[in-house]
Enzyme design. Structure first.
Site, PDB file in Angstrom:
ATOM      1  CB  CYS A 170       3.686  -7.377  72.827  1.00  0.00           C
ATOM      2  SG  CYS A 170       4.003  -8.596  71.567  1.00  0.00           S
ATOM      3  CB  CYS A 217       0.950  -9.732  71.886  1.00  0.00           C
ATOM      4  SG  CYS A 217       2.570 -10.227  72.473  1.00  0.00           S
TER       5      CYS A 217
END
Length: 107
Positions: free
Chosen positions: A30, A33
């Protein structure tokens, strides 16, 4: 990188904590993230003693992910007294917004 929690120690580290705990639900794949990592790392030092910040890898901890119905990454959930009290989904918050949000739960 902040303290890692998992299915095994989540109860002790998050639900049993005396201070509010921000759980960062993240995944290796991700990009948003990873973009949040430096901000959360800084805040874990800056807010030490007021708010505990931990990370939970969604790939290796499906029990907690399912229990709290986490469906998108990153998801940030604040726990107080063992209960989830607030949530933000996505990496749209600035450092200033996160500090203000966390301060509101630290009071």
């Amino acid at each position: 990188m902040g303290l890692q929690v998992n299915d095994a120690n989540f109860s002790a580290e998050v639900l049993g904590a005396t201070e509010p705990v921000l759980v960062d639900f993240w995944a290796e794949w991700c990009p948003p993230c990873k973009a949040m990592d430096p901000i959360l790392d800084d805040l874990s030092v800056e807010l030490a003693g007021k708010v505990k910040i931990v990370k939970l890898d969604v790939e290796t901890n499906p029990g907690i992910v399912t229990q709290y119905n986490v469906r998108a990454m990153p998801t940030l959930i604040v726990f107080k007294g063992g209960e989830p009290v607030d949530m933000k989904v996505g990496a749209g918050q600035s450092r200033v917004q996160l500090v203000k949000w966390l301060d509101s739960h630290a009071a």
